[in-house]
Design an enzyme around this catalytic site. Structure first.
Site, PDB file in Angstrom:
ATOM      1  N   MET A  21      68.648  20.957   8.838  1.00  0.00           N
ATOM      2  CA  MET A  21      67.784  21.045  10.020  1.00  0.00           C
ATOM      3  C   MET A  21      67.026  19.739  10.198  1.00  0.00           C
ATOM      4  O   MET A  21      66.348  19.269   9.282  1.00  0.00           O
ATOM      5  CB  MET A  21      66.808  22.204   9.876  1.00  0.00           C
ATOM      6  CG  MET A  21      67.458  23.591   9.860  1.00  0.00           C
ATOM      7  SD  MET A  21      68.550  23.905  11.242  1.00  0.00           S
ATOM      8  CE  MET A  21      67.368  23.855  12.607  1.00  0.00           C
TER       9      MET A  21
ATOM     10  N   ASP B 185      72.460  30.465  17.936  1.00  0.00           N
ATOM     11  CA  ASP B 185      71.176  30.528  17.220  1.00  0.00           C
ATOM     12  C   ASP B 185      70.596  31.931  17.303  1.00  0.00           C
ATOM     13  O   ASP B 185      70.189  32.378  18.374  1.00  0.00           O
ATOM     14  CB  ASP B 185      70.194  29.519  17.834  1.00  0.00           C
ATOM     15  CG  ASP B 185      70.507  28.105  17.377  1.00  0.00           C
ATOM     16  OD1 ASP B 185      70.580  27.202  18.232  1.00  0.00           O
ATOM     17  OD2 ASP B 185      70.694  27.918  16.161  1.00  0.00           O
TER      18      ASP B 185
ATOM     19  N   MET C 165      67.635  34.373  16.267  1.00  0.00           N
ATOM     20  CA  MET C 165      66.251  34.273  15.811  1.00  0.00           C
ATOM     21  C   MET C 165      65.579  35.642  15.878  1.00  0.00           C
ATOM     22  O   MET C 165      65.799  36.402  16.831  1.00  0.00           O
ATOM     23  CB  MET C 165      65.483  33.286  16.701  1.00  0.00           C
ATOM     24  CG  MET C 165      66.115  31.906  16.721  1.00  0.00           C
ATOM     25  SD  MET C 165      65.154  30.786  17.751  1.00  0.00           S
ATOM     26  CE  MET C 165      66.208  29.331  17.676  1.00  0.00           C
TER      27      MET C 165
ATOM     28  N   HIS D 248      74.178  30.786  13.316  1.00  0.00           N
ATOM     29  CA  HIS D 248      73.048  30.297  12.521  1.00  0.00           C
ATOM     30  C   HIS D 248      72.000  31.402  12.480  1.00  0.00           C
ATOM     31  O   HIS D 248      71.306  31.643  13.472  1.00  0.00           O
ATOM     32  CB  HIS D 248      72.507  29.019  13.190  1.00  0.00           C
ATOM     33  CG  HIS D 248      71.310  28.449  12.525  1.00  0.00           C
ATOM     34  ND1 HIS D 248      70.542  27.466  13.126  1.00  0.00           N
ATOM     35  CD2 HIS D 248      70.717  28.699  11.326  1.00  0.00           C
ATOM     36  CE1 HIS D 248      69.549  27.131  12.323  1.00  0.00           C
ATOM     37  NE2 HIS D 248      69.635  27.874  11.237  1.00  0.00           N
TER      38      HIS D 248
ATOM     39  N   ASP E 147      71.359  19.725  12.768  1.00  0.00           N
ATOM     40  CA  ASP E 147      70.943  20.627  13.839  1.00  0.00           C
ATOM     41  C   ASP E 147      69.494  20.386  14.252  1.00  0.00           C
ATOM     42  O   ASP E 147      68.583  20.643  13.484  1.00  0.00           O
ATOM     43  CB  ASP E 147      71.100  22.050  13.287  1.00  0.00           C
ATOM     44  CG  ASP E 147      70.758  23.109  14.295  1.00  0.00           C
ATOM     45  OD1 ASP E 147      70.924  24.293  13.973  1.00  0.00           O
ATOM     46  OD2 ASP E 147      70.320  22.764  15.400  1.00  0.00           O
TER      47      ASP E 147
ATOM     48  N   SER F 272      74.809  24.156  20.959  1.00  0.00           N
ATOM     49  CA  SER F 272      73.959  25.334  20.766  1.00  0.00           C
ATOM     50  C   SER F 272      73.722  26.036  22.103  1.00  0.00           C
ATOM     51  O   SER F 272      73.186  25.441  23.038  1.00  0.00           O
ATOM     52  CB  SER F 272      72.606  24.901  20.199  1.00  0.00           C
ATOM     53  OG  SER F 272      71.673  25.945  20.374  1.00  0.00           O
TER      54      SER F 272
ATOM     55  N   HIS G 166      77.728  26.990  18.641  1.00  0.00           N
ATOM     56  CA  HIS G 166      76.600  27.246  17.727  1.00  0.00           C
ATOM     57  C   HIS G 166      75.730  28.336  18.339  1.00  0.00           C
ATOM     58  O   HIS G 166      75.170  28.171  19.434  1.00  0.00           O
ATOM     59  CB  HIS G 166      75.800  25.956  17.538  1.00  0.00           C
ATOM     60  CG  HIS G 166      74.762  26.034  16.471  1.00  0.00           C
ATOM     61  ND1 HIS G 166      75.039  25.882  15.134  1.00  0.00           N
ATOM     62  CD2 HIS G 166      73.429  26.269  16.554  1.00  0.00           C
ATOM     63  CE1 HIS G 166      73.920  25.990  14.438  1.00  0.00           C
ATOM     64  NE2 HIS G 166      72.927  26.228  15.281  1.00  0.00           N
TER      65      HIS G 166
ATOM     66  N   MET H 236      68.685  32.774  11.704  1.00  0.00           N
ATOM     67  CA  MET H 236      67.297  32.467  11.370  1.00  0.00           C
ATOM     68  C   MET H 236      66.547  33.797  11.350  1.00  0.00           C
ATOM     69  O   MET H 236      65.690  34.086  12.214  1.00  0.00           O
ATOM     70  CB  MET H 236      66.706  31.502  12.406  1.00  0.00           C
ATOM     71  CG  MET H 236      67.304  30.102  12.310  1.00  0.00           C
ATOM     72  SD  MET H 236      67.024  29.087  13.760  1.00  0.00           S
ATOM     73  CE  MET H 236      68.460  29.547  14.740  1.00  0.00           C
TER      74      MET H 236
HETATM   75  C1  DX5 Z   1      66.576  25.267  16.594  1.00  0.00           C
HETATM   76  C2  DX5 Z   1      68.048  25.574  16.645  1.00  0.00           C
HETATM   77  C3  DX5 Z   1      68.864  24.391  17.071  1.00  0.00           C
HETATM   78  C4  DX5 Z   1      68.539  23.962  18.451  1.00  0.00           C
HETATM   79  C5  DX5 Z   1      69.248  22.686  18.826  1.00  0.00           C
HETATM   80  O1  DX5 Z   1      65.944  26.296  15.932  1.00  0.00           O
HETATM   81  O2  DX5 Z   1      68.487  25.957  15.369  1.00  0.00           O
HETATM   82  O3  DX5 Z   1      70.255  24.743  17.035  1.00  0.00           O
HETATM   83  O4  DX5 Z   1      68.893  24.980  19.348  1.00  0.00           O
HETATM   84  O5  DX5 Z   1      68.892  22.438  20.120  1.00  0.00           O
HETATM   85  P1  DX5 Z   1      68.450  20.976  20.609  1.00  0.00           P
HETATM   86  O6  DX5 Z   1      69.725  20.179  20.565  1.00  0.00           O
HETATM   87  O7  DX5 Z   1      67.930  21.208  21.986  1.00  0.00           O
HETATM   88  O8  DX5 Z   1      67.415  20.479  19.654  1.00  0.00           O
HETATM   89 ZN    ZN Z   2      70.807  26.196  15.041  1.00  0.00          ZN
END
Ligand code: DX5
Ligand code: ZN
Length: 220
Positions: free
Chosen positions: A138, A36, A38, A67, A176, A9, A34, A69
């Protein structure tokens, strides 16, 4: 022997040099990246969007495991596909019609994933399992990297894997959140095919990405 894939990620990367960080991940043996995304609405954090993904596209040929979100998500799906995503994963609660969103993602030549938070039961996605390529389980509540793995999620992964085998479904199981060297073997043994990791890959062993990916991959 199951082939475990690692999807680092970039939430844990140095955002001032994301391109170089992606090249480091590729050199270190990452199978995909990956990303993320948001929106500060579905989750209490804001990260990057299509314009950034578009520029990062030039740094690697590795699949972008995006991903989302964000809520509502449906109207943004096309933007991410055009920016260069290869896999688009959405949370079912962020679209008015999951089937339509799955269809749209597929029509844009992307693999489609559904992501379920720790408090979302498997039955929420049961009807869609025959149609998707990925279930992103998750193991933290989404929004931030560096959180602690929620061990109760292991049973959910085992149950999902059982449903997958019993019905001969094709989706992959990706996990994840909070994945590290202590818990990755139990996550793999529970049925995970792909591990997402940010903090462990970028921060452990003085940030030796190749070592950290190898350690996560070889734990079987
Ligand atoms: C959280 C993300 C994850 C996160 C994983 O909202 O969706 O992908 O970045 O990171 P670590 O491995 O640091 O938990
Ligand atoms: Zn993620």
């Amino acid at each position: 022997m199951k082939k475990i894939q690692i999807s680092p990620s970039i939430l844990a990367a140095d955002f001032s040099q994301l391109g170089e960080e992606i090249s480091r991940l590729e050199k270190g043996g990452a199978d995909m990246i990956h990303v993320d995304v948001m929106d500060g609405h579905f989750v209490p954090n804001l990260t990057i969007g299509p314009p950034v993904i578009k520029t990062l596209r030039n740094y690697t040929k590795l699949p972008f495991d995006v991903h989302l979100m964000i809520s509502p998500v449906h109207k943004y799906i096309k933007n991410f596909a055009e920016a260069g995503s290869d896999i688009i994963t959405i949370h079912p609660e962020t679209t008015d019609n999951v089937k339509d969103s799955i269809k749209l993602i597929k029509s844009l030549n992307n693999k489609v994933g559904l992501s379920i938070n720790p408090d979302v039961p498997l039955k929420t996605i049961n009807n869609f399992l025959p149609d998707i390529d990925l279930v992103l389980v998750m193991s933290v509540f989404p929004g931030f990297g560096g959180q602690k793995f929620i061990p109760e999620v292991l049973d959910k992964i085992k149950n999902l894997n059982k449903i997958k085998i019993e019905n001969n479904y094709n989706f992959q199981i990706e996990v994840d959140g909070g994945i590290n060297f202590e818990n990755s073997k139990s996550v793999i043994d529970a049925g995970a095919d792909i591990l997402v990791s940010g903090t462990t890959i970028f921060k452990d062993n003085q940030g030796d990405i190749k070592k950290n990916i190898d350690l996560l991959k070889n734990l079987k």
